[in-house]
Design an enzyme around this catalytic site. Structure first.
Site, PDB file in Angstrom:
ATOM      1  CD  GLU A 256      13.107  -3.700 -16.732  1.00 26.01           C
ATOM      2  OE1 GLU A 256      12.235  -4.377 -17.318  1.00 26.01           O
ATOM      3  OE2 GLU A 256      13.066  -3.457 -15.516  1.00 26.01           O
TER       4      GLU A 256
ATOM      5  CD  GLU B 221       8.209  -2.240 -15.614  1.00 23.83           C
ATOM      6  OE1 GLU B 221       8.697  -2.249 -16.751  1.00 23.83           O
ATOM      7  OE2 GLU B 221       7.432  -3.118 -15.207  1.00 23.83           O
TER       8      GLU B 221
ATOM      9  CB  CYS C  16      -4.225   0.481  -2.013  1.00 27.36           C
ATOM     10  SG  CYS C  16      -4.428  -0.202  -0.359  1.00 27.36           S
TER      11      CYS C  16
ATOM     12  CB  CYS D   5      -5.725   4.142   0.318  1.00 25.01           C
ATOM     13  SG  CYS D   5      -4.059   3.532   0.017  1.00 25.01           S
TER      14      CYS D   5
ATOM     15  CB  CYS E 233      -0.890  -0.009   1.238  1.00 27.88           C
ATOM     16  SG  CYS E 233      -1.564   1.627   1.589  1.00 27.88           S
TER      17      CYS E 233
HETATM   18  C1  GAL Z   1       9.587  -5.345 -16.420  1.00 20.76           C
HETATM   19  C2  GAL Z   1      10.091  -5.288 -14.995  1.00 20.76           C
HETATM   20  C3  GAL Z   1      11.202  -6.274 -14.733  1.00 20.76           C
HETATM   21  C4  GAL Z   1      10.851  -7.590 -15.300  1.00 20.76           C
HETATM   22  C5  GAL Z   1      10.610  -7.451 -16.784  1.00 20.76           C
HETATM   23  C6  GAL Z   1      10.287  -8.742 -17.449  1.00 20.76           C
HETATM   24  O1  GAL Z   1       8.246  -4.990 -16.458  1.00 20.76           O
HETATM   25  O2  GAL Z   1      10.543  -4.011 -14.675  1.00 20.76           O
HETATM   26  O3  GAL Z   1      11.404  -6.365 -13.355  1.00 20.76           O
HETATM   27  O4  GAL Z   1       9.727  -8.061 -14.640  1.00 20.76           O
HETATM   28  O5  GAL Z   1       9.531  -6.576 -16.985  1.00 20.76           O
HETATM   29  O6  GAL Z   1       9.062  -9.235 -17.038  1.00 20.76           O
HETATM   30 ZN    ZN Z   2      -3.765   1.424   1.012  1.00 25.49          ZN
END
Ligand code: GAL
Ligand code: ZN
Length: 668
Positions: free
Chosen positions: A308, A148, A157, A162, A113
Site C-alpha cells: 500500500e 496488517e 484479547c 486467550c 479473537c
Molecule cells: C491500511 C490498511 C488498509 C486501509 C489503509 C487506509 O492500514 O491496510 O486496509 O485501511 O490503511 O486506511
Molecule cells: Zn480471545
C-alpha cells in the site's frame, strides 16, 4: 513458485464497491497506466461466504479473469480481518475482549479473537476454499494473509480462550509453576500461583502490574498472532504451493515480532503513508520514511514489496495534506531505492462508502483520471525498465542498528523516564547516519554481527550471558559497538540484575561503570564535547570510565558537572562507545565524528540540501538513487560518478527538479 518477475507496479482494487459495468473501464485504465497486478478480496468475506458454508466466488472469478485479459495479475488477500455479521451473531465468542473486560463489537474491522478455535477453523475454511479454487488460476500469483496483523489488536484479547492459551504458553515455557513464580518475582505483593490455571491475562488491575508477567504477555501475544497467521499459511502452502505468500507490515509497528512472522513468508510487504493525517507536521519526516523502509528490508534481508503506497490524501474523519505535484512518484521511488521490487498503490478509486470515504485513491470519487493518475502513469513508463534491471539488488551496508521487539516491549512496560521511547531512541541514531548519507541495516539481536564495521545497539536493557559474550567477541575481533544508557539492567525475565554495577554483563567491553543515574524526563542537562556545548535529556548516566577508557563528552551542568556522559573504550581490535544520555542533534553529530575518526565508516557522499542518497547493488553494478525531497530545484555536485549513466533522464545529471529522483548506474 509462479513467476512474478515482471510485476513492478500495481494497485489495491475493490471491485465489490462498484457496479460491475464499471470494471472493464477500470481494467482498461489500469492497463493503460502500466499496472501489472492488483490485490483484491482482503476484506470481502461476506461476498465470498454470504452464509455459513455457502460460497460464492463467481464475482471474484469474473474480476480476476477480466483483469487477466488486460494482462493484470492478482494477489488475493484472505478476508480474516473482517468476519461477517452472520458469523459474529452465531458465534459471539469470536469477538475480542479488551483489558477492561469490554467486548468489542461488529461494525468496524479486526473484531476477532485470534486464539478462538472456532474462529481459527472459520479462517481455515475460507482460506482453504480460496486456495483450492485459485491455486491453478494462471492469473493469481500470490497471497496476502489477513491484513496488517497487529493493527487494532493492541489491547486484545482477554477472553477465556486467550486466558487458556496464555496459560498453555506459560506451561510450555516454564514447565512447572515454581519456575514461573521465580521468573516473575511473584513474592512481591503476594502474587504467587499454585497452578498455571490460576494465572490471569494482564487485565487492568486496581493498581500496578507485574513487569515480568507483562513481558511474557507481550511475547505470548506476538507468538499468538504469528500462530494465527500460520493457521492460514499452512493450508495455502499445501493447496497452492506454486504461489507466493506474503503479508503487509506496518514499519515499526510492534505488536508482532516481524522477524519471526517473516520466516513464514516468501517476502514481506509494507504499507507506506507519508502524509498520514496523524503526523504533527502534516507529514512523516524524511528520515523516518527511510527508516521504515530500511527496517522492512531488514526483516528478511531481501527486497520487499510495498503493498500500500499512498496515492492521494490519507484520511477517515479528518484528512491529511494534499500531495504536491511529484511527491507521490518520488515516495514510490524512495521505496524502490530502499529495496522495494514492486509498488502497489493504495488504492484504485476513492470509495463513496464506509469508514475510508476520504482515503483517496489514484482516481477520485468521480472515477475520472486526474493529476494522481497522470503522475503515476508517467513515472511507471519511465521507471519500469529500471525496475526490471535492478530487481533483486540489495544495499551493501556497513552499519547495523539492533532492533529488538522484546527490548521494545520491556520499555513499553516501564518507560524509565517521562517521554522516553525505545523506537524514538533508535530513530535518533538512525537520523545521525541519515543526515550524513550513511546507509544502515537494522539487525535482530540473534543475528551475526561480523559483516558490519559498526553496530549500534541502543537500549540493551534485557541482557544475558550469550548476548554479552557475542557483543564482546564482536568488538574483540575488530568490530565497533555503540552501547547506550539502560543497557545490561535486567535479565530476560524483566528482573533487575544485582550481581554487578551497571552496565552489568557489558561492563568489561564498555570499560565503564554507572553507580548513579538521573532520569531527566523532559529536563535538560548541558554537555560538553571539547569546545562545543550540546544538550542531553530524558536520562543521564553518570559514567565512570575505567583507567584505559577515553572520555568523549562530559556533563556541564547539574551536580555531576565534569563527569563523563560518553566514553570510548578500546577492547581487543575494536572499540566500544557508551552513550549515557539522549542527545540533541549536535551531540549525535559530534559522536559520529568521533566514530568516523576511529573506524572505517564513511559515506563518501556529503549531505546536499534535501537530497537523500541510497544505493542498491547487483552483480558488481551499483544503482545510486538521488532523491529530492523538496519542492525546489536543487543541484548536486559531481560526486565521483565520472562518466556514470543516469537511467531516467540522462543529460540532466547534476540538477534535480522538485521531487525528482535520479538513478545513477555505476560499475564497481
Ligand atoms: C491500511 C490498511 C488498509 C486501509 C489503509 C487506509 O492500514 O491496510 O486496509 O485501511 O490503511 O486506511
Ligand atoms: Zn480471545
Amino acid at each position: 513458485m509462479k513467476d512474478y518477475d515482471n510485476i513492478h507496479f500495481g494497485v489495491d482494487y475493490y471491485p465489490e464497491h462498484w457496479p460491475e459495468e464499471r470494471w472493464k473501464e477500470d481494467a482498461r485504465l489500469m492497463a493503460e497506466m502500466g499496472l501489472g497486478v492488483v490485490r483484491m478480496a482482503e476484506f470481502s468475506w461476506h461476498k465470498m461466504e454470504p452464509r455459513e458454508g455457502v460460497f460464492d466466488f463467481s464475482w471474484l472469478d469474473r474480476a480476476i479473469s477480466l483483469l487477466g485479459s488486460y494482462g493484470i495479475k492478482t494477489v488475493l488477500g484472505t478476508p480474516t480481518a473482517a468476519p461477517p455479521a452472520w458469523m459474529v451473531n452465531k458465534y459471539p465468542e469470536i469477538l475480542p475482549v479488551d483489558s477492561k473486560g469490554i467486548t468489542h463489537g461488529f461494525g468496524g474491522r479486526h473484531h476477532d479473537c485470534q486464539s478462538n478455535a472456532l474462529y481459527r477453523e472459520r479462517c481455515r475454511i475460507i482460506a482453504g476454499k480460496m486456495a483450492e479454487r485459485y491455486a491453478d488460476n494462471e492469473n493469481v500469483i500470490g497471497w496476502q494473509i489477513d491484513n496488517e496483523l497487529g493493527n487494532s489488536h493492541s489491547d486484545f484479547c482477554h477472553c477465556s480462550s486467550c486466558r487458556k492459551a496464555f496459560q498453555d504458553w506459560l506451561r510450555k515455557k516454564y514447565g512447572n509453576i515454581d519456575s514461573l513464580n521465580k521468573a516473575w518475582g511473584t513474592a512481591f505483593w503476594s502474587q504467587e500461583y499454585n497452578d498455571f490455571s490460576e494465572v490471569y491475562t494482564t487485565k487492568v488491575t486496581a493498581v500496578g502490574e507485574n513487569p515480568s508477567q507483562m513481558l511474557d504477555w507481550k511475547c505470548f501475544h506476538s507468538d499468538l498472532i504469528n500462530d494465527f497467521a500460520k493457521n492460514q499459511v499452512d493450508i495455502i502452502r499445501k493447496l497452492a504451493p506454486n504461489q507466493f505468500i506474503t503479508h503487509n507490515y506496518m514499519g515499526f509497528s510492534d505488536l508482532v515480532d516481524y522477524y519471526e512472522l517473516g520466516k513464514q513468508l516468501d517476502f514481506v510487504c509494507h504499507d507506506q503513508y507519508p502524509l498520514g493525517y496523524w503526523y504533527p507536521g502534516g507529514k512523516c519526516e524524511n528520515y523516518d520514511l527511510a527508516a521504515q523502509l530500511d527496517v522492512i528490508r531488514s526483516f528478511k534481508k531481501k527486497p520487499f514489496w510495498i503493498m500500500e503506497q499512498e496515492s492521494g490524501i490519507a484520511g477517515s474523519g479528518s484528512m491529511g495534506r494534499l500531495p504536491k505535484p511529484g511527491q507521490i512518484p518520488m515516495w514510490a521511488l524512495q521505496s524502490v531505492a530502499h529495496g522495494a521490487d514492486a509498488i502497489v498503490f493504495f488504492r484504485w478509486r476513492t470509495c463513496t462508502q464506509g469508514t475510508e470515504q476520504y482515503w483517496h485513491g489514484i482516481l477520485p470519487h468521480s472515477g475520472i483520471p486526474g493529476r494522481s493518475y497522470d503522475e503515476i502513469k508517467t513515472m511507471i513508463s519511465k521507471v519500469t525498465p529500471v525496475m526490471k534491471e535492478i530487481k533483486g539488488a540489495m544495499p551493501n551496508n556497513k552499519v547495523g542498528i539492533i532492533y529488538s521487539f522484546k527490548q521494545n516491549f520491556a520499555f513499553q512496560i516501564q518507560t524509565q523516564s517521562v517521554g522516553f521511547s525505545y523506537i524514538s531512541q533508535l530513530l535518533k541514531y538512525y537520523k545521525m547516519f541519515y543526515d550524513k548519507n550513511i546507509p544502515v541495516d537494522f539487525i535482530a539481536e540473534n543475528e551475526r554481527l561480523c559483516g558490519y564495521e559498526l553496530v549500534v545497539a541502543p537500549l540493551l536493557y534485557l541482557m544475558n550471558e550469550n548476548m554479552a559474550s557475542k557483543l564482546s567477541d564482536y568488538v574483540e575481533n575488530g568490530g565497533n559497538l555503540v552501547l547506550t544508557l539502560r543497557s545490561g539492567v535486567k535479565d530476560d525475565n524483566n528482573i533487575c540484575m544485582s550481581d554487578a554495577a551497571l552496565p552489568g554483563l557489558l561492563s568489561k567491553v564498555s570499560g565503564c561503570k554507572i553507580l548513579e543515574y538521573d532520569p531527566l524526563g523532559s529536563q535538560k542537562v548541558e554537555i560538553e564535547v571539547g569546545e562545543k556545548r550540546c544538550i542531553g535529556t530524558r536520562w543521564a548516566d553518570i559514567v565512570l570510565p575505567d583507567g584505559d577508557t577515553e572520555v568523549v563528552a562530559r556533563y556541564a551542568s547539574e551536580f555531576y558537572k565534569g563527569e563523563a556522559a560518553i566514553t570510548r573504550h578500546k577492547f581487543g581490535r575494536g572499540s566500544c562507545w557508551y552513550v549515557g544520555t539522549e542527545g540533541d542533534e549536535e551531540l549525535y553529530e559530534l559522536l559520529l565524528m568521533d566514530i568516523k575518526s576511529n573506524t572505517k565508516i564513511n559515506s563518501g557522499f556529503n549531505k546536499q540540501a534535501d537530497i537523500e542518497i541510497v544505493s542498491r547493488e547487483k552483480s558488481g553494478v551499483s544503482y545510486l538513487f538521488l532523491i529530492n525531497h523538496s519542492d525546489k530545484e536543487v543541484s548536486y555536485t559531481e560526486m565521483g560518478f565520472g562518466s556514470a549513466e543516469e537511467l531516467l533522464y540522462g543529460e540532466r545529471l547534476g540538477k534535480l527538479a522538485p521531487f525528482e529522483v535520479h538513478i545513477i548506474k555505476k560499475s564497481k
